[in-house]
Design a protein around this motif. Sequence first.
Motif, PDB file in Angstrom:
ATOM      1  N   THR A   1       0.810  -1.212   0.000  1.00 16.48           N
ATOM      2  CA  THR A   1       0.000   0.000   0.000  1.00 16.48           C
ATOM      3  C   THR A   1       0.846   1.266   0.000  1.00 16.48           C
ATOM      4  O   THR A   1       0.345   2.315  -0.331  1.00 16.48           O
ATOM      5  N   SER A   2       2.085   1.174   0.364  1.00 15.90           N
ATOM      6  CA  SER A   2       2.867   2.400   0.414  1.00 15.90           C
ATOM      7  C   SER A   2       3.269   2.900  -0.972  1.00 15.90           C
ATOM      8  O   SER A   2       3.876   3.953  -1.096  1.00 15.90           O
ATOM      9  N   PHE A   3       2.907   2.161  -2.013  1.00 13.91           N
ATOM     10  CA  PHE A   3       3.204   2.597  -3.376  1.00 13.91           C
ATOM     11  C   PHE A   3       1.944   2.900  -4.187  1.00 13.91           C
ATOM     12  O   PHE A   3       2.039   3.293  -5.331  1.00 13.91           O
ATOM     13  N   ARG A   4       0.798   2.722  -3.600  1.00 12.78           N
ATOM     14  CA  ARG A   4      -0.443   2.870  -4.362  1.00 12.78           C
ATOM     15  C   ARG A   4      -0.642   4.293  -4.887  1.00 12.78           C
ATOM     16  O   ARG A   4      -1.196   4.478  -5.969  1.00 12.78           O
ATOM     17  N   HIS A   5      -0.203   5.306  -4.143  1.00  6.28           N
ATOM     18  CA  HIS A   5      -0.407   6.677  -4.622  1.00  6.28           C
ATOM     19  C   HIS A   5       0.332   6.935  -5.931  1.00  6.28           C
ATOM     20  O   HIS A   5      -0.122   7.725  -6.750  1.00  6.28           O
ATOM     21  N   TYR A   6       1.452   6.252  -6.158  1.00 14.16           N
ATOM     22  CA  TYR A   6       2.145   6.412  -7.442  1.00 14.16           C
ATOM     23  C   TYR A   6       1.299   5.851  -8.578  1.00 14.16           C
ATOM     24  O   TYR A   6       1.237   6.434  -9.659  1.00 14.16           O
ATOM     25  N   ALA A   7       0.650   4.720  -8.327  1.00 11.44           N
ATOM     26  CA  ALA A   7      -0.247   4.148  -9.344  1.00 11.44           C
ATOM     27  C   ALA A   7      -1.389   5.106  -9.639  1.00 11.44           C
ATOM     28  O   ALA A   7      -1.784   5.270 -10.796  1.00 11.44           O
ATOM     29  N   VAL A   8      -1.890   5.761  -8.594  1.00  8.74           N
ATOM     30  CA  VAL A   8      -2.956   6.752  -8.786  1.00  8.74           C
ATOM     31  C   VAL A   8      -2.445   7.897  -9.654  1.00  8.74           C
ATOM     32  O   VAL A   8      -3.099   8.303 -10.617  1.00  8.74           O
ATOM     33  N   TYR A   9      -1.266   8.442  -9.332  1.00 11.95           N
ATOM     34  CA  TYR A   9      -0.700   9.549 -10.120  1.00 11.95           C
ATOM     35  C   TYR A   9      -0.474   9.134 -11.569  1.00 11.95           C
ATOM     36  O   TYR A   9      -0.892   9.813 -12.506  1.00 11.95           O
ATOM     37  N   ILE A  10       0.241   8.044 -11.745  1.00 11.58           N
ATOM     38  CA  ILE A  10       0.694   7.641 -13.075  1.00 11.58           C
ATOM     39  C   ILE A  10      -0.472   7.242 -13.973  1.00 11.58           C
ATOM     40  O   ILE A  10      -0.533   7.652 -15.131  1.00 11.58           O
ATOM     41  N   THR A  11      -1.401   6.459 -13.450  1.00 12.17           N
ATOM     42  CA  THR A  11      -2.525   6.036 -14.294  1.00 12.17           C
ATOM     43  C   THR A  11      -3.472   7.183 -14.594  1.00 12.17           C
ATOM     44  O   THR A  11      -3.977   7.287 -15.707  1.00 12.17           O
ATOM     45  N   THR A  12      -3.696   8.057 -13.622  1.00 14.49           N
ATOM     46  CA  THR A  12      -4.576   9.206 -13.872  1.00 14.49           C
ATOM     47  C   THR A  12      -3.966  10.119 -14.926  1.00 14.49           C
ATOM     48  O   THR A  12      -4.652  10.602 -15.820  1.00 14.49           O
ATOM     49  N   PHE A  13      -2.662  10.348 -14.824  1.00 18.57           N
ATOM     50  CA  PHE A  13      -1.995  11.219 -15.786  1.00 18.57           C
ATOM     51  C   PHE A  13      -1.994  10.593 -17.179  1.00 18.57           C
ATOM     52  O   PHE A  13      -2.123  11.287 -18.182  1.00 18.57           O
ATOM     53  N   ALA A  14      -1.878   9.271 -17.242  1.00 22.63           N
ATOM     54  CA  ALA A  14      -1.813   8.585 -18.531  1.00 22.63           C
ATOM     55  C   ALA A  14      -3.185   8.436 -19.183  1.00 22.63           C
ATOM     56  O   ALA A  14      -3.313   8.568 -20.400  1.00 22.63           O
ATOM     57  N   TYR A  15      -4.205   8.139 -18.375  1.00 19.36           N
ATOM     58  CA  TYR A  15      -5.549   7.853 -18.905  1.00 19.36           C
ATOM     59  C   TYR A  15      -6.515   8.904 -18.386  1.00 19.36           C
ATOM     60  O   TYR A  15      -7.162   8.704 -17.372  1.00 19.36           O
ATOM     61  N   ARG A  16      -6.616  10.005 -19.084  1.00 23.25           N
ATOM     62  CA  ARG A  16      -7.442  11.131 -18.628  1.00 23.25           C
ATOM     63  C   ARG A  16      -8.893  11.005 -19.061  1.00 23.25           C
ATOM     64  O   ARG A  16      -9.748  11.737 -18.604  1.00 23.25           O
ATOM     65  N   LYS A  17      -9.174  10.102 -19.962  1.00 23.60           N
ATOM     66  CA  LYS A  17     -10.532   9.854 -20.424  1.00 23.60           C
ATOM     67  C   LYS A  17     -10.856   8.394 -20.173  1.00 23.60           C
ATOM     68  O   LYS A  17      -9.990   7.546 -20.405  1.00 23.60           O
ATOM     69  N   PRO A  18     -12.044   8.042 -19.708  1.00 24.74           N
ATOM     70  CA  PRO A  18     -13.179   8.899 -19.401  1.00 24.74           C
ATOM     71  C   PRO A  18     -12.869   9.815 -18.214  1.00 24.74           C
ATOM     72  O   PRO A  18     -11.862   9.644 -17.545  1.00 24.74           O
ATOM     73  N   ALA A  19     -13.755  10.737 -17.983  1.00 29.28           N
ATOM     74  CA  ALA A  19     -13.561  11.731 -16.928  1.00 29.28           C
ATOM     75  C   ALA A  19     -13.247  11.066 -15.591  1.00 29.28           C
ATOM     76  O   ALA A  19     -13.802  10.033 -15.240  1.00 29.28           O
ATOM     77  N   VAL A  20     -12.339  11.683 -14.877  1.00 28.26           N
ATOM     78  CA  VAL A  20     -11.888  11.167 -13.588  1.00 28.26           C
ATOM     79  C   VAL A  20     -12.714  11.807 -12.473  1.00 28.26           C
ATOM     80  O   VAL A  20     -13.016  12.999 -12.524  1.00 28.26           O
ATOM     81  N   ALA A  21     -13.075  11.030 -11.481  1.00 22.36           N
ATOM     82  CA  ALA A  21     -13.743  11.564 -10.285  1.00 22.36           C
ATOM     83  C   ALA A  21     -12.666  12.241  -9.442  1.00 22.36           C
ATOM     84  O   ALA A  21     -11.964  11.590  -8.659  1.00 22.36           O
ATOM     85  N   HIS A  22     -12.516  13.555  -9.625  1.00 23.88           N
ATOM     86  CA  HIS A  22     -11.393  14.290  -9.052  1.00 23.88           C
ATOM     87  C   HIS A  22     -11.357  14.222  -7.533  1.00 23.88           C
ATOM     88  O   HIS A  22     -10.284  14.129  -6.930  1.00 23.88           O
ATOM     89  N   GLY A  23     -12.510  14.278  -6.892  1.00 28.87           N
ATOM     90  CA  GLY A  23     -12.547  14.195  -5.432  1.00 28.87           C
ATOM     91  C   GLY A  23     -11.995  12.876  -4.923  1.00 28.87           C
ATOM     92  O   GLY A  23     -11.231  12.831  -3.951  1.00 28.87           O
ATOM     93  N   TYR A  24     -12.345  11.783  -5.593  1.00 26.71           N
ATOM     94  CA  TYR A  24     -11.817  10.471  -5.217  1.00 26.71           C
ATOM     95  C   TYR A  24     -10.320  10.384  -5.491  1.00 26.71           C
ATOM     96  O   TYR A  24      -9.573   9.778  -4.724  1.00 26.71           O
ATOM     97  N   LEU A  25      -9.900  10.971  -6.602  1.00 24.52           N
ATOM     98  CA  LEU A  25      -8.470  11.002  -6.930  1.00 24.52           C
ATOM     99  C   LEU A  25      -7.690  11.686  -5.814  1.00 24.52           C
ATOM    100  O   LEU A  25      -6.701  11.150  -5.313  1.00 24.52           O
ATOM    101  N   MET A  26      -8.145  12.883  -5.415  1.00 20.80           N
ATOM    102  CA  MET A  26      -7.436  13.619  -4.361  1.00 20.80           C
ATOM    103  C   MET A  26      -7.464  12.843  -3.045  1.00 20.80           C
ATOM    104  O   MET A  26      -6.454  12.749  -2.358  1.00 20.80           O
ATOM    105  N   ARG A  27      -8.624  12.288  -2.703  1.00 16.82           N
ATOM    106  CA  ARG A  27      -8.741  11.527  -1.462  1.00 16.82           C
ATOM    107  C   ARG A  27      -7.788  10.339  -1.454  1.00 16.82           C
ATOM    108  O   ARG A  27      -7.034  10.132  -0.498  1.00 16.82           O
ATOM    109  N   ASP A  28      -7.826   9.556  -2.521  1.00 19.24           N
ATOM    110  CA  ASP A  28      -6.994   8.359  -2.585  1.00 19.24           C
ATOM    111  C   ASP A  28      -5.507   8.705  -2.583  1.00 19.24           C
ATOM    112  O   ASP A  28      -4.714   8.071  -1.874  1.00 19.24           O
ATOM    113  N   ALA A  29      -5.113   9.691  -3.362  1.00 19.97           N
ATOM    114  CA  ALA A  29      -3.700  10.072  -3.433  1.00 19.97           C
ATOM    115  C   ALA A  29      -3.207  10.552  -2.068  1.00 19.97           C
ATOM    116  O   ALA A  29      -2.134  10.137  -1.608  1.00 19.97           O
ATOM    117  N   LYS A  30      -3.978  11.414  -1.410  1.00 20.98           N
ATOM    118  CA  LYS A  30      -3.561  11.919  -0.090  1.00 20.98           C
ATOM    119  C   LYS A  30      -3.525  10.801   0.946  1.00 20.98           C
ATOM    120  O   LYS A  30      -2.600  10.728   1.752  1.00 20.98           O
TER     121      LYS A  30
END
Length: 152
Positions: free
Chosen positions: A1-30
């Motif tokens: 779990t200590s590496f999951r935020h990188y997966a969140v960053y990298i996959t979100t940045f790579a796959y911007r479509k379909p629209a991302v639930a930004h609130g969940y992105l911020m919550r999960d990354a933080k």
Amino acid sequence: TSFRHYAVYITTFAYRKPAVAHGYLMRDAKFFKTVALMHLSRRLLPLVELPSDIPGVLLAATGFSITILATVRLGMVRTYFGSELDFVKPEWINGFPYGTIPHPMIVGQLIAYSSILTWFWDKLTTETVALIGAHMSCYVTHMVQEMLTSSY
């Protein structure tokens, strides 16, 4: 779990479509970044001997402070790809550390982790060195991703 935020960053940045639930992105990354920092703190804090390790602590704090200042300059929405995901209008940020340090959020983390490796090297276990090195590798991977694919 200590590496999951990188997966969140990298996959979100790579796959911007379909629209991302930004609130969940911020919550999960933080959340997962906090888990990672707690994991590292649990391994590192017992190694600190005051006052002899104050310089090493200050070096690491300098790196983390650069990252925090970059976050303050951007704001939370932009920090978590708000411009790239079209949640806010793109805006050029000029205040320090922007305009002085390239990719200051990531570079700040790299400064902090390399300071820890350098100062505490003799006290670190092989596993802790590998853990910090893996965190640094993930940050470098994401930085290269931003450099190669960002339109800013």
